[in-house]
Scaffold this active site. Structure first.
Site, PDB file in Angstrom:
ATOM      1  N   ARG A 108     -14.787 -53.181 -66.341  1.00 34.96           N
ATOM      2  CA  ARG A 108     -13.372 -53.124 -66.469  1.00 34.96           C
ATOM      3  C   ARG A 108     -13.001 -53.841 -67.570  1.00 34.96           C
ATOM      4  NH1 ARG A 108      -8.589 -53.769 -62.081  1.00 34.96           N
ATOM      5  NH2 ARG A 108      -9.105 -55.892 -61.885  1.00 34.96           N
ATOM      6  N   ASP A 141      -5.059 -62.195 -57.741  1.00 35.54           N
ATOM      7  CA  ASP A 141      -5.389 -62.242 -59.005  1.00 35.54           C
ATOM      8  C   ASP A 141      -3.967 -61.877 -59.737  1.00 35.54           C
ATOM      9  OD1 ASP A 141      -4.853 -59.585 -58.618  1.00 35.54           O
ATOM     10  OD2 ASP A 141      -6.706 -58.922 -59.314  1.00 35.54           O
TER      11      ASP A 141
END
EC number: 2.3.3.9
Length: 542
Positions: free
Chosen positions: A168, A449
């Site tokens: 990613r 996160d």
């Protein structure tokens, strides 16, 4: 064709380049990055300007709807996405995490089907993190990633096929300030994608799978079109057949939810489906409609996957993907095992099991976990209820989702002082770690996160902006928010090791919780704190 030296004129590297980095930052790789940047950065910048225009429309009260100009794409049954690629036919459990060497080894050793190596939300984009992450992925693809740390050895297992690697890159909105091209910072998306693709495309093919990617934070099908153009140029450049790359798009913005068909259509030869990025999706709903009092949400703990707007989003995503023959991936289980409290751990793991059961019954083809210990639970649930490699045959023709369903904010729950304090704790805890260069941090037995920190600060901003009263009867205004922030900061700083960054994090956070200024992303707000650009060195002379 122009020589590498000619192409690299006007290209500078401002980050420190150690010996291990030289195999990544080769002149040929930098020339490829330069080609990507010069070809696509003007379009990227125009699309980011388009986001601002769209936000101004939403601020004026305009609500999104399905696009009339692409109705023919949505209504046509004549097109499909690409068939599942090698290594991506069965994706029932995917583990995600940053690209530090220990994580890379542990993730590839986990009992999962794929590993999403994350250069985005769970990685703080220091130069060292980004470039060392590329080194680690390069070594992992060549099975040369084993290392020793103290007395402990980390080795890739050899007793079975390793999980398929999916990378990613960072989102379109981010820059990589340590590389400048023609006087401007490089696109972080193109930097992350380009380095990984250039060095690993043929190596991954040799191993039996392609260069595969997760694509984050998109807000329109035009942004997906840009990725498709990047993929085509990249494949043409190295002589790889078009369609070898596959990209799974995270639907983690409310605007992208209205363009899911179109996003798959734009990427169709390269599409490997869509994913429910649940926390970013909640963040996007709050962010995009932050000026609208009709979109005020209760405490984060009340915004579950079963509330109307989340349930509609999931159903539409599964229906859309399966109609187009591509995977519909479920969301993240962020829980971390609680080692010293069996009762609390059992309850948390039961929550994971229930979440995965909901996903597989809804028709998802796979799901995410943040910790290897959760893989067994997710695997057990999916194996029991999905005996086939995927559920592309589950068409969900019963689903009828309209614009009002995606925007239905009828979410039961309260706004409490405890909810405010939890948001402050999560936001501060994450920002403090991020400033130290850590992008993935355990807080209250959840792996937090950037997405969860964004939900926290956006809710606080929203509650102050609209003068909400808590269930305890307290008016949430600027003074109240700042007082609680101060208390929270002092409490966390007192317990943390010396040299912690809580006061600095609090200074940034204070500007984000008063219902006034609102940074587009926390990561862009904090980026300069972890950017230590050195003197510019011409790329041709590294």
């Amino acid at each position: 064709m122009a020589s590498t030296e000619t192409i690299l004129q006007g290209v500078n590297v401002l980050g420190k380049v150690d010996e291990p980095h030289r195999k990544i930052l080769t002149p040929d790789a930098l020339a490829f990055l330069t080609l990507l940047h010069r070809s696509f950065n003007p379009t990227r910048k125009a699309l980011l300007e388009r986001r601002k225009i769209r936000q101004a429309e939403l601020d004026r009260g305009q609500l999104p709807d399905f696009l009339p100009e692409t109705k023919h794409i949505r209504e046509s049954d004549a097109w499909k996405g690409a068939p599942p690629a090698p290594g991506l036919v069965d994706r029932r459990v995917e583990i995600t995490g940053p690209t530090d060497r220990k994580m890379v080894v542990n993730a590839l050793n986990a009992d999962v089907w794929t590993y999403m190596a994350d250069l985005e939300d769970s990685s703080a984009p220091t130069w060292d993190n980004m470039i060392n992450g590329q080194v680690n992925l390069y070594d992992a693809n060549r099975r040369q990633v084993d290392f020793k740390q103290g007395q402990k050895e980390y080795k890739l297992r050899t007793d079975r096929t390793l999980p398929t690697l999916i990378v990613r890159p960072r989102g379109w909105h981010l820059d990589e300030k340590h590389v400048t091209i023609d006087g401007e910072p490089m696109s972080a998306s193109l930097f992350d994608f380009g380095l990984y693709f250039f060095h690993n495309a043929f190596e991954t093919q040799r191993r039996g799978f392609g260069p595969y990617f997760y694509l984050p934070k998109m807000e329109s099908h035009l942004e997906a079109r840009l990725w498709n153009d990047v993929f085509n140029l990249a494949q043409d450049y190295i002589g790889m057949p078009r369609g070898t790359i596959r990209g799974t798009v995270l639907i983690e913005t409310i605007l992208a939810a209205f363009e899911m068909d179109e996003i798959i259509y734009e990427l169709r030869d390269h599409s490997s489906g869509l994913n429910c990025g649940r926390w970013d999706y909640i963040f996007s709903v709050i962010k995009k409609f932050r000026q609208n009092p009709d979109f005020v949400l209760p405490d984060r703990s009340s915004v579950t996957m079963t509330v109307p707007f989340m349930d509609a989003y999931v159903k539409l995503l599964i229906q859309t993907c399966h109609r187009r023959g591509v995977h519909a991936m479920g969301g993240m289980a962020a829980q971390i095992p609680i080692k010293d409290d069996k009762e609390a751990n059992d309850k948390a793991m039961e929550g994971v099991r229930a979440d995965k059961l909901r996903e597989v019954r809804a028709g998802h083809d796979g799901t995410w976990v943040a910790h290897p210990a959760l893989a067994a639970i997710a695997t057990e649930v999916f194996n029991k209820h999905m005996p086939t490699p995927n559920q592309l045959f589950v068409r969900r023709e019963d689903v009828k989702v309209g614009a009002n369903d995606l925007l239905n904010m009828n979410v039961p729950g309260k706004i409490t002082e405890d909810g405010i304090k939890k948001n402050l704790n999560i936001g501060l805890g994450y920002m403090e770690a991020w400033i130290r260069g850590v992008g993935c941090v355990p807080i209250n037995f959840l792996m937090e996160d950037a997405a969860t920190a964004e939900v926290s600060r956006s809710q606080l901003w929203q509650w102050v902006r609209h003068g909400i009263t808590t269930s305890e009867g307290k008016k949430v205004d600027k003074a109240y928010a700042l007082r609680l922030l101060k208390e929270c900061t002092e409490g966390l700083a007192a317990k943390a090791p010396k040299g912690n960054k809580y006061q600095l994090a609090s200074q940034y956070f204070a500007g984000q919780v008063t219902g006034e200024d609102y940074a587009d992303f926390l990561t862009t707000l904090l980026y300069d704190e972890i950017t230590h650009a050195g003197p510019a060195r011409p790329a041709a002379k590294l």
